[in-house]
Write a protein that holds these residues in place. Structure first.
Motif, PDB file in Angstrom:
ATOM      1  N   ILE A  89     -46.378  -4.190  17.427  1.00 40.11           N
ATOM      2  CA  ILE A  89     -45.985  -5.152  16.390  1.00 40.11           C
ATOM      3  C   ILE A  89     -46.597  -6.523  16.668  1.00 40.11           C
ATOM      4  N   LEU A  90     -46.804  -6.835  17.949  1.00 43.03           N
ATOM      5  CA  LEU A  90     -47.288  -8.166  18.328  1.00 43.03           C
ATOM      6  C   LEU A  90     -48.696  -8.421  17.801  1.00 43.03           C
ATOM      7  N   THR A  91     -48.941  -9.658  17.435  1.00 44.32           N
ATOM      8  CA  THR A  91     -50.273 -10.058  16.974  1.00 44.32           C
ATOM      9  C   THR A  91     -50.997 -10.893  18.024  1.00 44.32           C
ATOM     10  N   CYS A  92     -50.354 -11.142  19.147  1.00 40.23           N
ATOM     11  CA  CYS A  92     -50.949 -11.929  20.236  1.00 40.23           C
ATOM     12  C   CYS A  92     -51.554 -10.982  21.279  1.00 40.23           C
ATOM     13  N   PRO A  93     -52.389 -11.520  22.170  1.00 39.64           N
ATOM     14  CA  PRO A  93     -52.928 -10.684  23.250  1.00 39.64           C
ATOM     15  C   PRO A  93     -51.821 -10.145  24.154  1.00 39.64           C
ATOM     16  N   VAL A  94     -51.995  -8.892  24.563  1.00 35.55           N
ATOM     17  CA  VAL A  94     -51.081  -8.238  25.503  1.00 35.55           C
ATOM     18  C   VAL A  94     -51.935  -7.697  26.649  1.00 35.55           C
ATOM     19  N   VAL A  95     -51.541  -8.037  27.881  1.00 33.38           N
ATOM     20  CA  VAL A  95     -52.252  -7.564  29.069  1.00 33.38           C
ATOM     21  C   VAL A  95     -51.285  -6.742  29.911  1.00 33.38           C
ATOM     22  N   GLU A  96     -51.688  -5.520  30.222  1.00 32.16           N
ATOM     23  CA  GLU A  96     -50.888  -4.621  31.053  1.00 32.16           C
ATOM     24  C   GLU A  96     -51.184  -4.898  32.520  1.00 32.16           C
ATOM     25  N   VAL A  97     -50.136  -4.947  33.329  1.00 25.11           N
ATOM     26  CA  VAL A  97     -50.242  -5.324  34.744  1.00 25.11           C
ATOM     27  C   VAL A  97     -49.553  -4.285  35.618  1.00 25.11           C
ATOM     28  N   HIS A  98     -50.175  -4.004  36.756  1.00 21.78           N
ATOM     29  CA  HIS A  98     -49.539  -3.173  37.785  1.00 21.78           C
ATOM     30  C   HIS A  98     -49.921  -3.724  39.152  1.00 21.78           C
ATOM     31  N   MET A  99     -48.947  -3.839  40.033  1.00 21.52           N
ATOM     32  CA  MET A  99     -49.221  -4.339  41.383  1.00 21.52           C
ATOM     33  C   MET A  99     -50.054  -3.332  42.180  1.00 21.52           C
ATOM     34  N   SER A 100     -49.739  -2.063  42.050  1.00 17.84           N
ATOM     35  CA  SER A 100     -50.463  -1.034  42.799  1.00 17.84           C
ATOM     36  C   SER A 100     -51.604  -0.490  41.938  1.00 17.84           C
ATOM     37  N   ASN A 101     -52.523   0.201  42.595  1.00 16.02           N
ATOM     38  CA  ASN A 101     -53.596   0.875  41.867  1.00 16.02           C
ATOM     39  C   ASN A 101     -53.043   2.201  41.363  1.00 16.02           C
ATOM     40  N   VAL A 102     -52.603   2.210  40.121  1.00 16.09           N
ATOM     41  CA  VAL A 102     -51.962   3.404  39.562  1.00 16.09           C
ATOM     42  C   VAL A 102     -52.904   4.608  39.539  1.00 16.09           C
ATOM     43  N   HIS A 103     -54.205   4.373  39.556  1.00 17.12           N
ATOM     44  CA  HIS A 103     -55.176   5.465  39.504  1.00 17.12           C
ATOM     45  C   HIS A 103     -55.379   6.129  40.861  1.00 17.12           C
ATOM     46  N   ALA A 104     -54.842   5.519  41.910  1.00 20.06           N
ATOM     47  CA  ALA A 104     -54.933   6.097  43.252  1.00 20.06           C
ATOM     48  C   ALA A 104     -53.592   6.701  43.672  1.00 20.06           C
ATOM     49  N   ARG A 105     -52.710   6.859  42.713  1.00 19.30           N
ATOM     50  CA  ARG A 105     -51.368   7.369  43.006  1.00 19.30           C
ATOM     51  C   ARG A 105     -51.137   8.701  42.300  1.00 19.30           C
ATOM     52  N   ASP A 106     -49.883   9.065  42.091  1.00 13.33           N
ATOM     53  CA  ASP A 106     -49.527  10.328  41.439  1.00 13.33           C
ATOM     54  C   ASP A 106     -50.268  10.472  40.110  1.00 13.33           C
ATOM     55  N   GLU A 107     -50.623  11.705  39.787  1.00 14.06           N
ATOM     56  CA  GLU A 107     -51.377  11.991  38.559  1.00 14.06           C
ATOM     57  C   GLU A 107     -50.697  11.431  37.311  1.00 14.06           C
ATOM     58  N   PHE A 108     -49.358  11.529  37.222  1.00 21.17           N
ATOM     59  CA  PHE A 108     -48.673  11.059  36.018  1.00 21.17           C
ATOM     60  C   PHE A 108     -48.839   9.561  35.804  1.00 21.17           C
ATOM     61  N   ARG A 109     -49.130   8.814  36.872  1.00 21.35           N
ATOM     62  CA  ARG A 109     -49.296   7.358  36.755  1.00 21.35           C
ATOM     63  C   ARG A 109     -50.676   6.963  36.211  1.00 21.35           C
ATOM     64  N   HIS A 110     -51.578   7.907  36.091  1.00 27.69           N
ATOM     65  CA  HIS A 110     -52.935   7.610  35.629  1.00 27.69           C
ATOM     66  C   HIS A 110     -52.989   7.342  34.132  1.00 27.69           C
ATOM     67  N   HIS A 111     -51.970   7.743  33.410  1.00 18.29           N
ATOM     68  CA  HIS A 111     -51.976   7.604  31.950  1.00 18.29           C
ATOM     69  C   HIS A 111     -51.016   6.509  31.507  1.00 18.29           C
ATOM     70  N   SER A 112     -51.504   5.634  30.642  1.00 18.26           N
ATOM     71  CA  SER A 112     -50.676   4.586  30.043  1.00 18.26           C
ATOM     72  C   SER A 112     -50.601   4.821  28.543  1.00 18.26           C
ATOM     73  N   VAL A 113     -49.377   4.889  28.019  1.00 15.64           N
ATOM     74  CA  VAL A 113     -49.237   5.033  26.568  1.00 15.64           C
ATOM     75  C   VAL A 113     -49.539   3.713  25.858  1.00 15.64           C
ATOM     76  N   PHE A 114     -49.720   2.632  26.622  1.00 13.89           N
ATOM     77  CA  PHE A 114     -50.046   1.324  26.035  1.00 13.89           C
ATOM     78  C   PHE A 114     -51.558   1.077  25.976  1.00 13.89           C
ATOM     79  N   ALA A 115     -52.340   1.872  26.682  1.00 16.40           N
ATOM     80  CA  ALA A 115     -53.758   1.572  26.909  1.00 16.40           C
ATOM     81  C   ALA A 115     -54.541   1.280  25.636  1.00 16.40           C
ATOM     82  N   ASP A 116     -54.256   2.002  24.566  1.00 15.11           N
ATOM     83  CA  ASP A 116     -55.057   1.820  23.357  1.00 15.11           C
ATOM     84  C   ASP A 116     -54.629   0.628  22.508  1.00 15.11           C
ATOM     85  N   ILE A 117     -53.562  -0.056  22.883  1.00 15.19           N
ATOM     86  CA  ILE A 117     -53.128  -1.210  22.085  1.00 15.19           C
ATOM     87  C   ILE A 117     -53.159  -2.531  22.859  1.00 15.19           C
TER      88      ILE A 117
END
Length: 150
Positions: A92-120
């Motif tokens: 719904i937001l019209t402003c920039p949105v930046v997704e943040v994670h402290m850890s490298n989610v891509h070097a962790r459990d497989e389920f953490r590799h996917h973000s449902v927010f990535a395309d928005i």
């Protein structure tokens, strides 16, 4: 002055206590203080919000839309991987949105590799500890007109 909203999701209130190998020993309050300090340097007021309630997170995102927030940083924690409710609220937001994670989610459990927010979201920053948040704040300011000092 730009208004930046930082959203911290489920379990992130436990930073400093939870899994120091992944997240270090910094507390959420210390992260918020660093964000607010950098925000002042960059000409932004940084508001920080944490909840373990998915409904409360959606409601805060709705309020950000109504308030005319200039940018949003979000570390939704585990919700990143499955919360379509939060994804739809962010969309719904019209402003920039930046997704943040402290850890490298891509070097962790497989389920953490996917973000449902990535395309928005405008971008994702992960793996740099507290600096992930600070880099996200700088990136969000760079996306805004007249971002101030970078």
């Amino acid at each position: 002055m730009k208004k930046i909203l930082t959203l911290h999701g489920v379990n992130l209130n436990m930073f400093g206590k939870r899994d120091p190998k992944q997240y270090g020993t910094i507390t959420l309050q210390e992260i918020d203080a660093r964000l607010q300090s950098l925000g002042k340097e960059l000409g932004a007021e940084v508001e920080c919000f944490q909840t373990n309630s998915e409904a409360a997170m959606c409601e805060r995102i709705h309020a950000a839309f109504s308030e005319g927030t200039d940018a949003v940083l979000i570390n939704a924690g585990a919700w990143t991987h499955y919360s379509y409710a939060i994804r739809d609220a962010l969309d719904i937001l019209t402003c920039p949105v930046v997704e943040v994670h402290m850890s490298n989610v891509h070097a962790r459990d497989e389920f953490r590799h996917h973000s449902v927010f990535a395309d928005i979201v405008h971008g994702q920053i992960c793996g740099f500890g507290v600096d992930s948040y600070l880099l996200a704040l700088r990136a969000s300011m760079a996306l805004l007109p007249n971002p101030g000092v970078a």
